[in-house]
Design an enzyme around this catalytic site. Sequence first.
Site, short mmCIF file in Angstrom:
data_model
loop_
_atom_site.label_atom_id
_atom_site.label_comp_id
_atom_site.label_asym_id
_atom_site.label_seq_id
_atom_site.Cartn_x
_atom_site.Cartn_y
_atom_site.Cartn_z
N ASN A 97 0.69 -1.47 -0.30
CA ASN A 97 -0.23 0.13 0.02
C ASN A 97 0.94 0.77 -0.50
OD1 ASN A 97 -2.02 2.22 0.44
ND2 ASN A 97 -3.09 0.89 1.85
N CYS B 205 -5.28 1.01 -1.34
CA CYS B 205 -6.30 -0.07 -1.57
C CYS B 205 -7.09 -0.47 -2.26
CB CYS B 205 -6.21 -0.37 0.55
SG CYS B 205 -7.70 0.64 1.62
N HIS C 79 -11.58 1.64 4.70
CA HIS C 79 -10.30 0.31 3.92
C HIS C 79 -10.97 -0.59 2.72
CE1 HIS C 79 -6.06 -2.07 4.00
NE2 HIS C 79 -7.20 -3.57 3.94
#
Length: 1102
Positions: A171, A176, A423
């Site tokens: 990342n 992500c 996320h």
Amino acid sequence: MRDEEQGDGATTAESQPVDDLFGKFTWRIENLSKVNLRKFYSEAFTVGGCKWRILLFPKGNNSDCLSIYLDVADAPSLTYGWTRYAQFSLAVVNQYNSKLSVRKETLHHFNAKENDWGFTSFMPLREVYDGNKGFYVNDTLILEAGVNVGKSMDYWTYDSKKETGFVGLKNQGATCYMNSLLQTLYHIPYFRKSVYDMPTMENDVPSNSIPLALQSLFYKIQFSDTSVSTKDLTKSFGWDTFDSFMQHDVQELNRVLCEKLEDKMKGTAVEGTIQLLFEGHHMNYIECINVDYKSTRKESFYDLQLDVKGCKDVYESFDKYVEVEKLEGDNKYHAEQYGLQDARKGVLFIDFPPVLQLQLKRFEYDFTRDTMVKINDRYEFPLQLDLDRENGKYLSPDADRSVRNLYTLHSVLVHSGGVHGGHYYAFIRPTLSEQWYIFCWYCLINTGLFRYKFDDERVTKEKPKNALDEQYGGEEELPLTNPGLNNATYKLTKYSNAYMLVYIRDSDKDKIVRNVGEKDIAEHLQMRLKKEQEEKERKRKEKAEAHLYTIIKVAQDQDIERQIGKEIFFDLVDYDKVQSFRVQKQTTFIQFKEEIAQQLGIPAKLQRYWFWAKRQNQTFRPNRPLTEAEERLAVGFLKEASIKSSNAELKLFLEVLPEQESVGVFSPYEKAKDDVLLFFKLYDPEKEELRYIGRTFVKASGKPIDVLDKLNEMAGFGPAEEIQLYEEIKFDPTVMCEPIDKRLTFKESQLEDGDIICFQKALTQENSHNFRYPHVPSFLNYINNRQVVHFRRLEKPRDDEFTMELSKQQLYDDVTEKVAQRVGVDDPLKIRLTAHNTYTQQPKSQPLKYRGAERLSDMLVHYNQYSDILYFEVLDIPLPELQGLKTLKVSFHNQKTEEVAVHNIRLPKQSTIGDVIHELMKKVELSKPKAELRILETFYHKIYKVFPSNEKIENINDQYWTLRAEEISDEEEQLGPQDRLIHVYHFTCDPNQNQMIQNFGEPFFLVIKDDETLACVKDRIKNKLDVPDDEFSKWKFASVSLGRADYLADEDVVASRFQRKETYGAWEHYLGLEHADNTPKKYHQTSNQSRHNFEKAVKIYN
């Protein structure tokens, strides 16, 4: 925030563990007014084997809101590299009605740097401490925390490749979303093979070629043992650091990337791959009911957006997608030769693609709240999806019914978090077998029947339940604390839920899901990628063995000659650009000299090496030669003895001795005590050129006059040429270059080994005016301060408009004058500059004030980092004049409360609201000649303030509050002593939020007579707002106070519900109009928003 702080307030706490991983904690803070601390901790409580506590800022953490966080209580005592993952809620309890408690939920991966997490703006302080609202009662505040702790893997020792056979992606900051998509695309083997087959040129580099970068990335994913970097790929997109830290929409990236690849594949053997895999077609149709007329239009799609809200599963979303809409009444369809007709409108599918991508609409705009929201509702999706169900109800008459549209779930992309961030990770079944993989950086995992999860750097096996059921969303009902006590159940919203689904058609499985091995990768590509991998492995090995080696960097005269005047001007050499040697630490320096003799052809006996020293003035100069004893040492010891530094580099200057002499001054190991080694640079003011011409030894007791002939010879001058000498002393932060008195000895001038003398032909006072920089000091000052600045228009912050060489010492007025000349503006005062933010790679939020920075260097610095970018804009009036003015954005509304126009009113800062109204009356059309105006302050569809005409405008903030101007009605001007002027607001009740009231639309004032019933008031409101009868009949009316609605009947006397107060009443007590929000949304950018917007769309530039 690690220091413990206690206050005088009494606190009590109650911890209620629900199970091993979940617990509730209640913190009752009594005598809160006695707590005079900025921050305040609760007692620690344990959940999931972890110690937690609540951190409260009673007066806000640099904000006007209550600030609450969840804190890791034992963070200082935890081992290095500790992490904790938790989903948690924090609440301020309403002590009058628990249903009105304010609760917020989030999730976080706690670590040493981020050991507390929560909400800086939990709720406004004015609401918290309003005794009527029930949060702060009897000097007591009650907080609750619900914590759900995840079992996390050992992050440091887990080996994804060993455990699963797969690797993750690193990342870069906020990539992500991209990583989950890339993993999904990679695990569609047909797609991967097509990427490998894209032609690339031999001189391509991954950072500039999307095909090569994607090939390299896929190759590394397939054959690497550790997680893979995506930096080359994002560089090939044309992204900078700011793009990598900006989280985008994965659906948008998918479309942009596929479009870009489709374009790159044109004219190649893999042209049409994107269409073959992802393209389907549907038919939009309108069919008349009473006449024989039908209109159809075929359209293609690469993915389908399915509604989540109001649908329980994928099938209901497809039902809604093909739902027939009737066009009748006022909405009849105009059929060409038949005129207006009743008709049916809908969509049917002609064909579905082999790989079906379903984008779930988890995010949508909530018109009631006037904001984006995430839909966390439960939404199910099947392992097998049958789109031929119910006799092909989704298919058009033209569809090929021989194709069986039965699909198997391949991957689930998940979003965990809320509308403002979160996320992404992916569950994937690469071969459509029973095994799933989850690609993860942190994971909540259990053992059992495995599927797999892909989440950035980590790949783990995962239960099928976690890939499917756990990603449906909705709420999780947690067990009762004490079932026998009949206490309320506790529900926790699941913020992790499916966001994108990828299905593969069963009949295409063998073609799509095929084995792709090394034999499927072109040989030249294999060789290239293997070479890259080998180079990476070599560097990795070098790094691992670095402690066994010393890097010796050797500078020679030719290095100094090559660099001075071209790459550098100050000191002697840039050691990053000289030859280096990797030598085992146990090698003696004498052995190293023999290696140099073989490599460079310089006999060992003619090599004399000098140590370098960093002086107090930050210059770096040769200091002394190595002794004979030092040359017998191993290079590892020599390095440690010479330089106290953590790096493994030994920097030396190689002096090559003349072959005919090897004694005296030319001894390899020693020099006479009186000998001083000096280096010489020659400056030519005509060419503005500085170059290195050599070095020589002088006697410390000698004088410069003794070596003038030697210097003239080195420079190519005649022996009688008069020259001026200067000592280059330092250059940071300012240049120090002093004249040398030729009559003094070198020792008296404090010249020593390694010093630099710059010299030039002597100039007379007359001919020195012929040059920009006539003398060495002026030239070195110019070099030290010159700066090439990239100027960009503020409205185009990515694109250079022009570049200009300036001096860092140039004053503000000089810079604006140069810019004005370049862009053709007569008055430099109309140029306004904005500095560059080196962290966001965007303009700073506020422009520079007139002469707000003294020099160019002040404009270019940002938190000790220098930039070479400035933004400019051309104003319509001079900047000093503009700074003395205040610009207000005022929205003018008619008597129906409709917005007519938005006006920018610019007046001196000392002006009043009366002056604004006077200026505004010149711009608007009034309903009558003597109409009076007023200006209101509205926020979130409520009226907060009516400005008095004498209020100064200097401190009025129109960036967050809307300023509205309107005429004062006749009935208000004739307000009687028994009349009331009340607030009237539109609202809806949200059934999903405990009937919470949500305001919308334009609020207004209304005069209420003392005995007037609701029926009469309704008629006046209907006429004022001009609402059609059929729509108005659906409206409800209520007296609303502190968020509670008391509905009124037609015979109720409205005035009895409102107290007689100041002229404009109280904004929290109003007459509410409940109805559906059908008003079009209008957005007015604030002054800051109009300057630049950081929420950028996904773009691939190359």
